[in-house]
Design a protein around this motif. Structure first.
Motif, mmCIF file in Angstrom:
data_model
loop_
_atom_site.group_PDB
_atom_site.id
_atom_site.type_symbol
_atom_site.label_atom_id
_atom_site.label_comp_id
_atom_site.label_asym_id
_atom_site.label_seq_id
_atom_site.Cartn_x
_atom_site.Cartn_y
_atom_site.Cartn_z
ATOM 1 N N ILE A 26 15.178 32.498 86.317
ATOM 2 C CA ILE A 26 14.909 31.549 85.129
ATOM 3 C C ILE A 26 13.844 30.631 85.286
ATOM 4 C CG2 ILE A 26 15.791 30.295 83.224
ATOM 5 C CD1 ILE A 26 16.800 32.916 83.125
ATOM 6 N N LYS B 105 10.372 32.063 85.186
ATOM 7 C CA LYS B 105 9.892 32.557 83.881
ATOM 8 C C LYS B 105 9.551 31.549 83.102
ATOM 9 C CE LYS B 105 10.614 36.203 80.534
ATOM 10 N NZ LYS B 105 9.286 36.823 80.933
ATOM 11 N N PHE B 106 10.484 30.469 83.012
ATOM 12 C CA PHE B 106 10.730 29.392 81.786
ATOM 13 C C PHE B 106 10.117 28.228 82.091
ATOM 14 C CE2 PHE B 106 13.902 32.897 80.713
ATOM 15 C CZ PHE B 106 13.434 33.077 79.204
ATOM 16 N N HIS C 22 10.977 24.738 80.744
ATOM 17 C CA HIS C 22 12.137 25.065 79.765
ATOM 18 C C HIS C 22 13.411 25.629 80.234
ATOM 19 C CE1 HIS C 22 9.094 23.671 76.903
ATOM 20 N NE2 HIS C 22 8.340 24.457 77.219
ATOM 21 N N SER C 23 13.566 25.695 81.781
ATOM 22 C CA SER C 23 14.341 26.695 82.102
ATOM 23 C C SER C 23 15.996 26.038 81.843
ATOM 24 C CB SER C 23 14.224 26.675 83.734
ATOM 25 O OG SER C 23 14.018 25.421 84.348
ATOM 26 N N ALA D 149 16.925 27.375 78.688
ATOM 27 C CA ALA D 149 17.229 28.676 78.754
ATOM 28 C C ALA D 149 18.659 29.112 79.469
ATOM 29 C CB ALA D 149 16.157 29.409 79.528
ATOM 30 N N GLU E 157 14.292 38.481 77.375
ATOM 31 C CA GLU E 157 13.590 37.915 78.213
ATOM 32 C C GLU E 157 14.436 37.357 79.563
ATOM 33 O OE1 GLU E 157 12.123 34.598 75.328
ATOM 34 O OE2 GLU E 157 9.903 35.524 75.919
ATOM 35 N N SER E 158 15.524 36.854 79.226
ATOM 36 C CA SER E 158 16.394 36.594 80.305
ATOM 37 C C SER E 158 16.557 37.746 81.309
ATOM 38 C CB SER E 158 17.495 35.944 80.054
ATOM 39 O OG SER E 158 18.462 36.658 79.217
#
Length: 487
Positions: free
Chosen positions: A395, A398-399, A402-403, A406, A418-419
Motif C-alpha cells: 500500500i 502504491k499510495f 496517502h497510504s 488507504a 486499487e488495493s
C-alpha cells in the motif's frame, strides 16, 4: 454478474475468521502477538495518538549505561500497528517512572510520576510534558497542584484528568483537571478511596477509577471501583473489581472497560476482566498470554495493545506486545459486513465483465471466491508480522503519503481494485512468499500460495482484457461497486 448475485447469500453467511475456538472468542475475546518493543521496560505509561502507540518512560533493564540514573528511562518508543513496526521518538525532558499519559486534540500529555533523588527513585513530581508529533518536540505545561506518582490519567471532554497516586507521604485522593484551551488546572471532588497504582478510563462522559493499592504496598491491593460524573462533580461507588489488584492497566472499547494485569505477593496477574457500565457488571475475559504488572495499554482500530511490564512482582522487565481482540469486535468480524461482501462481489463482477471468471460452481470458481474472502480477512485481521508487512509495504508503494488513509479504509471497506492491484503488483516484484513465516501466517486463514497464484492470474487477465477493450479497470470497478451491498 449472475455468479456474483448467486454468491451474495453465501458470502453474507461466510465465516471470515478461521480456526478453532470461535464461540469462545466471541464470548471472551482473543489474543495475538505483535512485534516486541525495542527495549524491555516496566512501570511505563502508554497512549495512542494518530493511529500509533507511544510507550513512555519507566524502568529499563539495569546495565552499565544506566546505573547513574538507577535504570529510570526517558525513552519514547512508537509502535505503528499498520506496519507492525517500532520507531523512536524524541525522549522525555526528564527520566520518569510511574507517570500517566493521555492524548488530547493531536498532542500527547504525560503527567506526574517519580524521579531520582540521590539514591531514592521515589520523588514525586507535578510536571506536565506535552508532545507535538508534527514538530517532534516536547514542551512543558503548568505543573499539577499536587506532585504525585503511580497516579492514573485519562481524557474526558477534551481535558486531562489526573487521579489519585502517592505524594511521597501517603495516598492522595486528588483529582485535578488540566484544560489545554486555558492552559490551567482546576481541582475537582476527591477520589473517595485514595490509592496508587490504579487505572482510570472514560466512557460515555463518565470517568471510572478501578483497582490500586495502599501506600505502594502490593500486599494491600484493593478492589475499589468508583465512577465520577463531571456534570455534578460527584463520585459514586460501582460494583467492585472481581480480582483485587494493582499495577494494572485499563482501556475502553465498545463501551466496555477492560482491566488487565497487576501484581500481588503471590505473583503477577494475567487476569483480564471487563466492566459493562450500562449494567454495572463484571465479566472475565480471555487472560493475557503473558502475566505482568507495570504495563501500558492503548486502543487502535478496535484492538487493545498491551505492552511491556514486569513478568514477576517488583523489578522485572519485558518488551512484550500482545493484542486483544474484544468480543464485540470478534463477533462482528466472524461474519462479513455488507461493505466487505460488496467489495468481493464487485471484483467478481469485473472478472465476469472481462470474461475471465471461472464457470459458476466450478472448483476453480469456489477457490477464487475463497481466496478473495480469506486474503481480505487476513490483511484486515491478522497480526502476523509478515502478513502485515506485505500489505503495508504494498500500500505504501502504491499510495505513498496517502497510504495510512488507504489502510484505514481497507480495514472498514475491504478490497478495492486499487488495493488488490497494489498487493498483486508488489508481490510480482518482491519475493514475498520466500519470507520466513508468511505461509504460516496465511495458514491461520486457510489460504496459501496456490490460492494467491490463482487470484493473481485472474486479476491480471481481467486487467489485460479490459484494457484491450478500451476500458479502465478502476473505473469499471467503481461502477460495479456502486451496484453492490455496502456501497
Amino acid at each position: 454478474m449472475r455468479t456474483a448475485v448467486a454468491l451474495c447469500v453465501w458470502l453474507l453467511g461466510s465465516e471470515v475468521l478461521p480456526g478453532s475456538g470461535q464461540d469462545d472468542m466471541a464470548a471472551r475475546g482473543a489474543w495475538r502477538t505483535a512485534a516486541p518493543a525495542p527495549t524491555k521496560r516496566t512501570e511505563v505509561t502508554a497512549s495512542a495518538l494518530g493511529g500509533k502507540i507511544y510507550l513512555i518512560g519507566g524502568f529499563a533493564e539495569p546495565g552499565v549505561g544506566n546505573l547513574t540514573s538507577l535504570a529510570i528511562t526517558d525513552a519514547v518508543e512508537v509502535y505503528d500497528p499498520a506496519s507492525n513496526r517500532w520507531t523512536t521518538a524524541s525522549p522525555l525532558p526528564n527520566k520518569v517512572h510511574h507517570a500517566a499519559s493521555t492524548a488530547i486534540a493531536g498532542k500527547l500529555y504525560v503527567v506526574g510520576g517519580f524521579v531520582q533523588s540521590f539514591l531514592s527513585v521515589w520523588k514525586p513530581i507535578a510536571n506536565l510534558y506535552i508532545y507535538d508529533p508534527g514538530a517532534g518536540v516536547w514542551s512543558e505545561g503548568p505543573p499539577m497542584p499536587t506532585p504525585r506518582g503511580a497516579l492514573a490519567a485519562t481524557e474526558l471532554d477534551g481535558k486531562l484528568y489526573a487521579i489519585g497516586g502517592y505524594d511521597g507521604n501517603g495516598n492522595t485522593g486528588a483529582v485535578e483537571v488540566y484544560d489545554p484551551s486555558t492552559n490551567q488546572w482546576a481541582v475537582k471532588a476527591p477520589l473517595p478511596t485514595p490509592r496508587d497504582h490504579l487505572a482510570a478510563v472514560a466512557v460515555k462522559n463518565r470517568l471510572y477509577a478501578v483497582g490500586g493499592r495502599l501506600n505502594r504496598d502490593y500486599g494491600r491491593n484493593l478492589a475499589a471501583a468508583e465512577v465520577y460524573d463531571p456534570a455534578v462533580n460527584r463520585w459514586a461507588r460501582i460494583k467492585e473489581l472481581p480480582t483485587p489488584r494493582s499495577g494494572i492497566t485499563a482501556a475502553a472499547m465498545f463501551d466496555a472497560i477492560y482491566v488487565l494485569g497487576g501484581e500481588a505477593p503471590e505473583g503477577t496477574f494475567a487476569t483480564n476482566e471487563a466492566y459493562f457500565p450500562d449494567s454495572d457488571r463484571w465479566q472475565p475475559m480471555a487472560p493475557m498470554p503473558t502475566a505482568r504488572h507495570g504495563l501500558g495499554s492503548a486502543v487502535v482500530d478496535g484492538r487493545l495493545y498491551v505492552l511491556a511490564g514486569g513478568p514477576r512482582p517488583g523489578g522485572s522487565f519485558s518488551n512484550v506486545n500482545e493484542v486483544f481482540i474484544p468480543p464485540s469486535n470478534a463477533a462482528q468480524a466472524r461474519r462479513a459486513t455488507p461493505q466487505l461482501v460488496g467489495a468481493i462481489m464487485a471484483l467478481l463482477a469485473i472478472f465476469d465483465d472481462a470474461g475471465v471468471l471461472p464457470s459458476e460452481s466450478s472448483p476453480e470458481a469456489n477457490r477464487l471466491t475463497k481466496a478473495l474472502i480469506q486474503f481480505q480477512s487476513a490483511f484486515i485481521n491478522s497480526v502476523d508480522a509478515e502478513v502485515r508487512r506485505w500489505f503495508t509495504e504494498a500500500i505504501e508503494a502504491k499510495f505513498g503519503p496517502h497510504s495510512s488513509d488507504a489502510i484505514a479504509r481497507f480495514r472498514i471497506n475491504g478490497w478495492t481494485s486499487e488495493s488488490l492491484e497494489a498487493v498483486v503488483d508488489y508481490a510480482a516484484v518482491h519475493s514475498v512468499w520466500d519470507r520466513d513465516g508468511l505461509e504460516q501466517g496465511f495458514r491461520a486463514f486457510n489460504v496459501g500460495k496456490t490460492d494467491w497464484e490463482l487470484l493473481t492470474r485472474v486479476f491480471r487477465s481481467a486487467r489485460e482484457r479490459l484494457a484491450a477493450d478500451g476500458r479502465d479497470l478502476h473505473q469499471t470497478y467503481a461502477a460495479r461497486r456502486r451496484e453492490m451491498p455496502g456501497s
